[in-house]
Design an enzyme around this catalytic site. Structure first.
Site, mmCIF file in Angstrom:
data_model
loop_
_atom_site.group_PDB
_atom_site.id
_atom_site.type_symbol
_atom_site.label_atom_id
_atom_site.label_comp_id
_atom_site.label_asym_id
_atom_site.label_seq_id
_atom_site.Cartn_x
_atom_site.Cartn_y
_atom_site.Cartn_z
ATOM 1 N N ASP A 182 46.940 37.218 37.611
ATOM 2 C CA ASP A 182 46.811 36.152 36.615
ATOM 3 C C ASP A 182 47.784 36.226 35.440
ATOM 4 O O ASP A 182 48.357 35.216 35.063
ATOM 5 C CB ASP A 182 45.383 36.060 36.045
ATOM 6 C CG ASP A 182 44.318 36.152 37.109
ATOM 7 O OD1 ASP A 182 44.402 35.383 38.084
ATOM 8 O OD2 ASP A 182 43.422 37.001 36.997
ATOM 9 N N ARG A 207 48.795 31.639 47.159
ATOM 10 C CA ARG A 207 49.996 30.815 47.311
ATOM 11 C C ARG A 207 50.876 31.423 48.402
ATOM 12 O O ARG A 207 50.930 32.634 48.547
ATOM 13 C CB ARG A 207 50.737 30.807 45.968
ATOM 14 C CG ARG A 207 51.842 29.827 45.828
ATOM 15 C CD ARG A 207 52.331 29.759 44.385
ATOM 16 N NE ARG A 207 51.375 29.016 43.569
ATOM 17 C CZ ARG A 207 51.045 29.327 42.320
ATOM 18 N NH1 ARG A 207 51.575 30.379 41.728
ATOM 19 N NH2 ARG A 207 50.183 28.594 41.658
ATOM 20 N N ASP A 232 48.476 33.041 30.277
ATOM 21 C CA ASP A 232 47.273 33.081 31.116
ATOM 22 C C ASP A 232 46.315 34.225 30.801
ATOM 23 O O ASP A 232 45.587 34.697 31.675
ATOM 24 C CB ASP A 232 47.649 33.089 32.602
ATOM 25 C CG ASP A 232 48.471 31.871 32.993
ATOM 26 O OD1 ASP A 232 48.265 30.800 32.387
ATOM 27 O OD2 ASP A 232 49.317 31.981 33.884
#
Length: 177
Positions: free
Chosen positions: A106, A24, A121
């Site tokens: 994560d 990202r 997650d």
């Protein structure tokens, strides 16, 4: 060449996965404080690009905290009903003049205005740990940093202290005028 960005500089933030692929990119974050140990940034309605090319825009002002030694970063989102935190378990940041960069591992902790929190997650972390072959030492570091981060939340330490957000949001607002 400094190993951290200077105050007032508008930077990109790049998040990678353990295998080196981009995860990202946040297009514009203003550096509110830059030191060799940590970087504090602020952004609002900034463009974010996902690895698959999709884009979206953040909804609210945020104060971001990155550390050169801790394996997490913290984003405080300032909303009408209070401050929400999104904490990424990640590598410490590096700065290379192109962007502030880190590896996203994560696991995330979401913190609500009343300071209750949720670990998120875990399934994704276990899947990626197998697929990307996270070394055992990284697994131990990350699990230790989950506990460290929970300690910070409970103690209202660092970015979780109300005066921290008040101060740095004020600095960020001054850059917006």
């Amino acid at each position: 060449m400094p190993v951290y960005p200077r105050e007032g500089k508008i930077i990109q933030i790049h998040s990678y996965k353990h295998n080196g692929t981009i995860h990202r990119i946040w297009q514009e974050t203003v550096v509110l404080k830059g030191t060799p140990s940590y970087v504090i940034g602020g952004n609002n309605k900034t463009l974010v690009m996902e690895a698959d090319g999709r884009t979206w825009v953040t909804r609210e002002p945020a104060i971001c905290f990155f550390h050169a030694k801790h394996w997490f970063n913290i984003i405080a989102m300032i909303r009408e009903d209070g401050v929400y935190y999104y904490c990424n378990l990640s590598s410490p940041f590096v700065w290379d003049e192109e962007a502030l960069k880190y590896i996203d591992y994560d696991l995330d902790i979401k913190v609500f205005p009343d300071m209750t929190y949720m670990l998120l997650d875990e399934d994704e972390y276990e899947r990626h740990r197998r697929e990307m072959h996270y070394p055992d030492v990284i697994d131990r570091i990350l699990k230790n940093n989950v506990q460290k981060l929970i300690g910070w939340i409970k103690e209202r330490k660092g970015p979780f202290a109300p005066e921290f957000i008040d101060k740095w949001y004020g600095v960020f607002q001054a850059y917006q005028t």
